[in-house]
Enzyme design. Structure first.
Site, short mmCIF file in Angstrom:
data_model
loop_
_atom_site.label_atom_id
_atom_site.label_comp_id
_atom_site.label_asym_id
_atom_site.label_seq_id
_atom_site.Cartn_x
_atom_site.Cartn_y
_atom_site.Cartn_z
N THR A 106 11.54 18.01 21.77
CA THR A 106 11.86 18.18 20.35
C THR A 106 10.60 18.09 19.49
OG1 THR A 106 12.96 17.03 18.52
CG2 THR A 106 12.43 15.68 20.41
N ASP A 107 10.68 18.64 18.29
CA ASP A 107 9.56 18.51 17.35
C ASP A 107 9.46 17.08 16.80
OD1 ASP A 107 11.84 18.52 15.73
OD2 ASP A 107 11.11 20.05 14.33
N GLU A 108 10.53 16.30 16.96
CA GLU A 108 10.54 14.96 16.36
C GLU A 108 9.51 14.01 16.97
OE1 GLU A 108 15.28 14.76 15.26
OE2 GLU A 108 14.05 12.99 15.28
N TYR A 138 15.30 7.46 19.22
CA TYR A 138 15.53 8.76 19.89
C TYR A 138 14.20 9.47 20.15
CZ TYR A 138 16.22 13.81 20.19
OH TYR A 138 16.13 15.12 20.57
N LYS A 189 12.28 10.43 23.67
CA LYS A 189 11.91 11.80 24.07
C LYS A 189 10.39 11.87 24.31
CE LYS A 189 14.13 15.10 24.26
NZ LYS A 189 14.92 15.71 25.37
N TYR A 193 22.21 11.82 2.97
CA TYR A 193 21.38 10.61 3.06
C TYR A 193 20.26 10.65 2.02
CZ TYR A 193 23.26 10.05 7.89
OH TYR A 193 24.05 9.91 8.99
P1 NAD Z 1 23.95 17.21 23.23
O1 NAD Z 1 24.00 15.78 22.86
O2 NAD Z 1 24.86 18.17 22.56
O3 NAD Z 1 24.21 17.36 24.80
C1 NAD Z 1 23.62 16.51 25.75
C2 NAD Z 1 24.30 16.76 27.09
O4 NAD Z 1 23.67 15.91 28.07
C3 NAD Z 1 25.79 16.42 27.10
O5 NAD Z 1 26.51 17.43 27.75
C4 NAD Z 1 25.85 15.11 27.89
O6 NAD Z 1 27.07 14.93 28.59
C5 NAD Z 1 24.67 15.27 28.85
N1 NAD Z 1 24.14 13.98 29.32
C6 NAD Z 1 23.82 12.91 28.56
N2 NAD Z 1 23.38 11.91 29.34
C7 NAD Z 1 23.38 12.38 30.62
C8 NAD Z 1 23.00 11.83 31.88
N3 NAD Z 1 22.54 10.58 31.98
N4 NAD Z 1 23.12 12.60 32.98
C9 NAD Z 1 23.62 13.87 32.89
N5 NAD Z 1 24.00 14.42 31.74
C10 NAD Z 1 23.88 13.70 30.61
O7 NAD Z 1 22.43 17.64 23.05
P2 NAD Z 1 21.82 19.04 22.57
O8 NAD Z 1 21.78 19.07 21.10
O9 NAD Z 1 22.46 20.14 23.33
O10 NAD Z 1 20.32 18.84 23.08
C11 NAD Z 1 19.92 19.22 24.38
C12 NAD Z 1 18.45 18.89 24.57
O11 NAD Z 1 17.68 19.57 23.59
C13 NAD Z 1 18.13 17.40 24.40
O12 NAD Z 1 17.17 17.06 25.36
C14 NAD Z 1 17.54 17.31 23.00
O13 NAD Z 1 16.63 16.26 22.90
C15 NAD Z 1 16.86 18.66 22.88
N6 NAD Z 1 16.72 19.20 21.52
C16 NAD Z 1 17.82 19.28 20.70
C17 NAD Z 1 17.69 19.85 19.44
C18 NAD Z 1 18.87 19.98 18.50
O14 NAD Z 1 18.69 20.33 17.33
N7 NAD Z 1 20.09 19.74 18.95
C19 NAD Z 1 16.44 20.32 19.00
C20 NAD Z 1 15.34 20.19 19.87
C21 NAD Z 1 15.50 19.65 21.13
O1 DAU Z 2 14.22 18.29 15.04
C1 DAU Z 2 14.94 18.39 16.24
C2 DAU Z 2 16.03 17.34 16.27
O2 DAU Z 2 17.02 17.76 15.33
C3 DAU Z 2 16.64 17.13 17.65
O3 DAU Z 2 15.66 16.65 18.52
C4 DAU Z 2 17.82 16.16 17.57
O4 DAU Z 2 18.45 16.06 18.83
C5 DAU Z 2 18.81 16.68 16.55
O5 DAU Z 2 19.86 15.76 16.40
C6 DAU Z 2 18.13 16.91 15.20
O6 DAU Z 2 17.75 15.65 14.58
P1 DAU Z 2 17.98 15.38 13.02
O7 DAU Z 2 18.04 13.93 12.79
O8 DAU Z 2 17.02 16.17 12.20
O9 DAU Z 2 19.44 16.09 12.86
P2 DAU Z 2 20.75 15.65 12.08
O10 DAU Z 2 21.67 16.83 12.13
O11 DAU Z 2 21.29 14.34 12.52
O12 DAU Z 2 20.24 15.48 10.58
C7 DAU Z 2 19.61 16.56 9.90
C8 DAU Z 2 19.17 16.03 8.54
O13 DAU Z 2 20.35 15.76 7.76
C9 DAU Z 2 18.44 14.72 8.61
O14 DAU Z 2 17.41 14.71 7.61
C10 DAU Z 2 19.48 13.66 8.28
C11 DAU Z 2 20.41 14.40 7.33
N1 DAU Z 2 21.83 13.99 7.38
C12 DAU Z 2 22.44 13.95 8.59
C13 DAU Z 2 23.76 13.56 8.70
C14 DAU Z 2 24.44 13.50 10.04
C15 DAU Z 2 22.51 13.68 6.21
O15 DAU Z 2 21.95 13.76 5.10
N2 DAU Z 2 23.82 13.31 6.31
C16 DAU Z 2 24.47 13.21 7.49
O16 DAU Z 2 25.67 12.81 7.50
#
Ligand code: NAD
Ligand code: DAU
Length: 354
Positions: free
Chosen positions: A132-134, A158, A162, A215
């Site tokens: 992730t970019d985070e 988190y 990562k 938030y």
């Molecule tokens: P998600 O939370 O929707 O899905 C995670 C999946 O992993 C689920 O299906 C869960 O059952 C499985 N899992 C969790 N723990 C496990 C374990 N111990 N063994 C096997 N399976 C397990 O997540 P996502 O949003 O699809 O993200 C997928 C990947 O991409 C993550 O590594 C996340 O850090 C990365 N990522 C997400 C975003 C985003 O915006 N969602 C952005 C950048 C990177």
């Molecule tokens: O940048 C990549 C990341 O993006 C991934 O690595 C993470 O897995 C993914 O969850 C996401 O993280 P964020 O914290 O940026 O995503 P989230 O959707 O939780 O929140 C997006 C923004 O919105 C953040 O600034 C917090 C804000 N927010 C979020 C929620 C859930 C609110 O203002 N209100 C809310 O209820």
């Protein structure tokens, strides 16, 4: 074949559906099915022999050894993680366990498998780590976007977990020569995203006439990318990335949270008008996230220059498709809002509104 971890989650689902739409190469999908994993997402593949689903933990060395020996994958795509920042603030333990310890155990199993492969399979093998970019921390308003060289400054449990897994992946390349690739992607949105994250949560709440919790001041900036574009980037890195290299993936689409929520409200007003309800009127400012990162921005020039990838979806087209998907899949939404989901909403939002 390839082995995908976490393929029943949001991004893993899109990856598998996209992959099997384009290729007949079988996928073994290892997923623990935590609250975020949902096999219903992959129901269209229930009878498809190209998708082999295995419920299990990435930290289960015996299971991994058995799967790797039996299926002999040419690549691992590692999605599995605990992924929600707010959850990591309320309870970091699962994040340490899965994202750090689980990734380490996965790397160990994969290393043992890879070391006994014969050439050329050994040279051609790839371990692609989805990060992730985070991990780069937070940017000030006018700072340049994250490049691959940006220092690591993870701020939440988190992102720290990562970052730890990124370091392990890097070390397995440097020390053992494991052919790894790492991607750093910005915020994804699209179908099948669990409604704990900003965009689906706002859609779900708006449809239920509930408040839309913003938030802090809502001016935090994220770079939004449609999930299919992320999956295309992963395929491209897998195909042509250089082992040991890292690739940033982003949407060139920085927006403050409040603008995202306004767009959702206005599109819902058009696609799902509710009598006497202005969706924007549901917006409610609530207490901020602890340690909230102010801005993420991704410089995705490297992947464009070296691998020819650019996003194809604009935010205008992607968010419209996403909202339409949630409107068309209300059964899916109802099914994922279980008792555990309601408990989480209570835990995370009750105190904020107070
Ligand atoms: P998600 O939370 O929707 O899905 C995670 C999946 O992993 C689920 O299906 C869960 O059952 C499985 N899992 C969790 N723990 C496990 C374990 N111990 N063994 C096997 N399976 C397990 O997540 P996502 O949003 O699809 O993200 C997928 C990947 O991409 C993550 O590594 C996340 O850090 C990365 N990522 C997400 C975003 C985003 O915006 N969602 C952005 C950048 C990177
Ligand atoms: O940048 C990549 C990341 O993006 C991934 O690595 C993470 O897995 C993914 O969850 C996401 O993280 P964020 O914290 O940026 O995503 P989230 O959707 O939780 O929140 C997006 C923004 O919105 C953040 O600034 C917090 C804000 N927010 C979020 C929620 C859930 C609110 O203002 N209100 C809310 O209820």
């Amino acid at each position: 074949m390839i082995l995908v971890t976490g393929g029943a989650g949001f991004i893993g689902t899109s990856f598998i559906l996209d992959w099997l739409a384009k290729s007949d190469e079988t996928i073994v999908n290892l997923d623990k099915l935590t609250y975020a994993g949902n096999l219903q997402n992959l129901a269209v593949l229930a009878e498809d022999p190209r998708h082999i689903f295995v419920q299990g933990d990435i930290g289960d060395a015996a299971l991994l050894a058995q799967l790797l020996t039996k299926h002999q994958p040419r690549a691992i795509i590692h999605f599995a993680a605990e992924s929600h920042v707010d959850k990591s603030i309320h309870g970091p333990g699962d994040f340490i366990q899965t994202n750090i310890v689980g990734s380490f155990q996965l790397l160990e199993s994969v290393r043992a498998y890879w070391e006994q492969l014969e050439k050329p399979e050994r040279n051609n093998f790839r371990f692609l780590h989805v990060s992730t970019d985070e991990v780069f921390g937070s940017l000030a308003k006018d700072e340049p976007a994250f490049t691959e060289q940006h220092s690591y400054e993870p701020n939440s449990p988190y992102s720290a977990s990562k970052a730890s897994s990124d370091h392990l992946v890097r070390a397995y390349h440097h020390t053992y020569g494991l052919p790894v690739l790492t991607t750093h992607c910005s915020n994804n949105y699209g179908p099948y995203q669990f409604p704990e994250k900003l965009i689906p949560l706002m859609i779900v709440n708006a449809l239920a006439g509930k408040s839309l919790p913003i938030y802090g001041d809502g001016q935090q900036v994220r770079d939004w990318l449609y999930v299919d574009d992320h999956c295309r980037a992963i395929c491209r890195v897998l195909e042509a990335g250089t082992p040991g290299e890292t690739y940033n993936v982003g949407g060139w689409n920085e927006q403050p949270n409040i603008d995202i929520v306004h767009t959702i409200c206005d599109l819902l007003g058009e696609l799902h008008p509710a009598a006497s309800l202005d969706y924007r009127a549901l917006i409610t400012y609530v207490a901020d996230r602890a340690g909230h990162d102010r801005r993420y921005a991704v410089d995705a020039h490297k992947i464009e220059r070296e691998l020819g990838w650019r996003p194809v979806e604009t935010f205008a087209t992607g968010i419209r498709k996403t909202i339409q998907w949630y409107l068309d899949n209300q059964d899916w939404l109802n099914n994922v809002q279980s008792g555990a989901y309601r408990e989480w909403i209570e835990t995370n939002y009750h105190q904020r509104s107070v």
